[in-house]
Design a protein around this motif. Structure first.
Motif, PDB file in Angstrom:
ATOM      1  N   PRO A  63       0.826  -1.235   0.000  1.00 21.15           N
ATOM      2  CA  PRO A  63       0.000   0.000   0.000  1.00 21.15           C
ATOM      3  C   PRO A  63       0.846   1.266   0.000  1.00 21.15           C
ATOM      4  CG  PRO A  63      -0.865  -1.589   1.569  1.00 21.15           C
ATOM      5  CD  PRO A  63       0.456  -2.108   1.123  1.00 21.15           C
ATOM      6  N   ASN A  64       1.907   1.282   0.788  1.00 22.96           N
ATOM      7  CA  ASN A  64       2.783   2.453   0.777  1.00 22.96           C
ATOM      8  C   ASN A  64       3.433   2.649  -0.589  1.00 22.96           C
ATOM      9  OD1 ASN A  64       2.208   2.878   3.451  1.00 22.96           O
ATOM     10  ND2 ASN A  64       4.050   1.867   4.209  1.00 22.96           N
TER      11      ASN A  64
ATOM     12  N   LEU B 108       2.159   1.821  -3.506  1.00 17.35           N
ATOM     13  CA  LEU B 108       1.175   2.356  -4.458  1.00 17.35           C
ATOM     14  C   LEU B 108       0.922   3.842  -4.225  1.00 17.35           C
ATOM     15  CD1 LEU B 108      -1.368  -0.604  -4.544  1.00 17.35           C
ATOM     16  CD2 LEU B 108       0.373  -0.011  -6.237  1.00 17.35           C
ATOM     17  N   CYS B 109       0.880   4.240  -2.961  1.00 25.11           N
ATOM     18  CA  CYS B 109       0.714   5.671  -2.675  1.00 25.11           C
ATOM     19  C   CYS B 109       1.917   6.467  -3.169  1.00 25.11           C
ATOM     20  CB  CYS B 109       0.529   5.877  -1.179  1.00 25.11           C
ATOM     21  SG  CYS B 109      -1.056   5.279  -0.543  1.00 25.11           S
TER      22      CYS B 109
ATOM     23  N   LEU C 112      -7.364   1.566  -0.606  1.00 26.41           N
ATOM     24  CA  LEU C 112      -6.014   1.178  -0.192  1.00 26.41           C
ATOM     25  C   LEU C 112      -5.403   2.131   0.843  1.00 26.41           C
ATOM     26  CD1 LEU C 112      -4.349  -0.088  -3.499  1.00 26.41           C
ATOM     27  CD2 LEU C 112      -4.971  -1.416  -1.483  1.00 26.41           C
ATOM     28  N   PRO C 113      -5.659   3.444   0.767  1.00 28.81           N
ATOM     29  CA  PRO C 113      -5.086   4.315   1.812  1.00 28.81           C
ATOM     30  C   PRO C 113      -5.519   3.954   3.224  1.00 28.81           C
ATOM     31  CG  PRO C 113      -5.758   5.631  -0.065  1.00 28.81           C
ATOM     32  CD  PRO C 113      -6.268   4.244  -0.306  1.00 28.81           C
TER      33      PRO C 113
ATOM     34  N   LEU D 132      -5.651   1.021   4.395  1.00 29.14           N
ATOM     35  CA  LEU D 132      -4.763  -0.035   4.868  1.00 29.14           C
ATOM     36  C   LEU D 132      -3.478   0.534   5.477  1.00 29.14           C
ATOM     37  CD1 LEU D 132      -5.064  -2.591   1.913  1.00 29.14           C
ATOM     38  CD2 LEU D 132      -6.210  -2.656   4.134  1.00 29.14           C
ATOM     39  N   ILE D 133      -3.127   1.746   5.049  1.00 33.36           N
ATOM     40  CA  ILE D 133      -1.888   2.348   5.554  1.00 33.36           C
ATOM     41  C   ILE D 133      -1.972   2.583   7.052  1.00 33.36           C
ATOM     42  CG2 ILE D 133      -0.391   4.383   5.366  1.00 33.36           C
ATOM     43  CD1 ILE D 133      -1.178   4.612   2.469  1.00 33.36           C
TER      44      ILE D 133
ATOM     45  N   VAL E 236      -0.753  -0.590   8.596  1.00 35.76           N
ATOM     46  CA  VAL E 236       0.540  -1.105   8.158  1.00 35.76           C
ATOM     47  C   VAL E 236       1.603  -1.029   9.252  1.00 35.76           C
ATOM     48  CG1 VAL E 236       2.460  -0.610   6.594  1.00 35.76           C
ATOM     49  CG2 VAL E 236       0.163  -0.839   5.699  1.00 35.76           C
TER      50      VAL E 236
END
Length: 415
Positions: free
Chosen positions: A133-134, A136-137, A323-324, A326-327, A330
């Motif tokens: 996730p990180n 992709l961001c 997805l953000p 999920l950060i 994390v």
């Protein structure tokens, strides 16, 4: 021809007339005066001659003793000062004491097993997946920045993706070790102490030790680090105060991080997550400034800022399919994987025969932590500072009892 000896009256208290050899020894111009009792020797001590010679006319060389039997008084010292006796030799430090129970022999035994050099275990793969996730961001952030380069936008993104290979580049590793970790190259004396222990560790593991570099951290704490793809760092305190067996256990633990792929996977994930982290910090700073400015316009201004930031966040979450969100979880998942990687590294060191030494190191680490807690308690007026549940979840190292529990199967063979 033998010259006649001097008159006996010149030698007070001497029972007989000594027979001197043909070549008489040279005496100083002013002959020393010897009292009847204990002789007082001059400041510049003259050699002591024997008092009995054989009754032979042949010249016999004088027999000198190996060392004077009387205390020597330096020229500038007082004659009445008592003689100094040498103090007992200090005991060798624990790092050089062969009688220490955790001392090991470091005789060179070169063993090289190609299949043991490096692999990627489950914890390394898990860390890479958790960084997704990180990543992709960060990719979105780099894509937004590359839009300012027009036709070269795709090239900018490719260059960023290829930059991950720098974590295995030796000069880049050295720069990171110096700037971020505060490490340095060991001195020749430190290298002479570290390399025999490192050879023993790598020989037991079947690893080529020259694939890695030994570094030193100028710290009085008991610690070590496995950095990037080839760096093993140890603190000056651990190097100088641990018996070589415990130092070997520490180095074997860090080697376990390298062999298992924990070091490179963690650094690679951190590198690709860095643009997203920077963008998040910038967003927080801008939001904080906007919130403080909006206070000047009253409740209407605050509500406008909150709605603007909230709308931007919802748009980002919906665009990236949640997805953000999920950060937010994390960091806790990465901490759990980090604790698991520490247990894997402990098992690696224990499997090489360093289980008892590693237990000794863990107890010393626990004592160090207790001393730090006592210092914090003293600063807090004697009130203990309890660690919160969230702080425990974010801890990257398991507690002492958990680590000792996982070492029990390796300790049973030592009784």
């Amino acid at each position: 021809m033998t010259q006649p000896p001097p008159s006996p009256s010149e030698y007070p208290g001497h029972p007989s007339q000594p027979q001197y050899p043909q070549a008489a020894p040279h005496y100083p111009q002013a002959a020393p005066q010897y009292p009847q009792a204990t002789p007082q020797y001059p400041q510049q001590a003259a050699p002591q001659y024997p008092t009995q010679y054989p009754a032979s006319s042949a010249p016999i060389p004088p027999q000198y003793p190996q060392a004077p039997q009387y205390p020597f008084t330096p020229p500038n010292a007082s004659p009445t000062a008592p003689p100094t006796t040498p103090s007992a030799a200090p005991a060798p430090p624990a790092s050089e004491d062969p009688s220490h129970p955790h001392h090991i022999s470091t005789d060179a035994r070169r063993v090289h097993i190609s299949s043991h050099q490096r692999h990627t275990d489950a914890t390394a793969i898990g860390a890479l997946l958790l960084y997704l996730p990180n990543f992709l961001c960060s990719l979105c952030v780099v894509g937004l920045i590359s839009a300012f380069f027009g036709g070269l936008a795709f090239v900018v993104i490719l260059l960023w993706l290829a930059s991950g290979a720098l974590v295995f580049h030796r000069p880049t590793e050295s720069a990171l070790a110096r700037r971020l970790l505060g490490l340095r190259y060991p001195t020749p004396q430190e290298r002479a102490k570290l390399e025999p222990v490192w050879r023993e560790v790598t020989a037991r593991a079947g690893v080529e030790g020259r694939n890695y570099e030994l570094w030193v951290e100028d710290s009085d704490a008991l610690n070590a680090v496995a950095a990037a793809g080839h760096i093993v760092g140890v603190t000056r305190f651990a190097m100088n105060n641990l018996p070589n067996g415990e130092l070997a256990a520490v180095l074997a633990h860090e080697l376990g991080h390298h062999v298992g792929g924990h070091a490179w996977s963690g650094l690679l994930g951190y590198w690709y997550a860095l643009p997203g982290r920077i963008a998040w910090r910038v967003l927080k700073a801008v939001s904080s400034v906007a919130f403080h400015v909006s206070k000047a316009f009253g409740c209407f201004g605050v509500a406008f800022v909150v709605l603007g930031v909230g709308g931007l966040a919802m748009a980002t979450i919906s665009t990236l399919y949640g997805l953000p969100l999920l950060i937010l979880g994390v960091p806790y998942a990465l901490a759990a994987v980090g604790r698991r990687s520490e247990l894997r590294a402990d098992e690696h060191a224990a499997a090489l025969g360093f289980a008892p030494m590693l237990v000794g190191v863990l107890h010393k680490l626990h004592q160090q932590e207790e001393q730090e807690k006592a210092a914090v308690t003293a600063l807090n007026g004697g009130v203990p500072v309890e660690e919160s549940a969230l702080a425990k979840l974010l801890s990257s190292h398991p507690d002492l009892h958990t680590r000792l529990h996982h070492l029990q199967p390796y300790l049973q063979q030592y009784g």
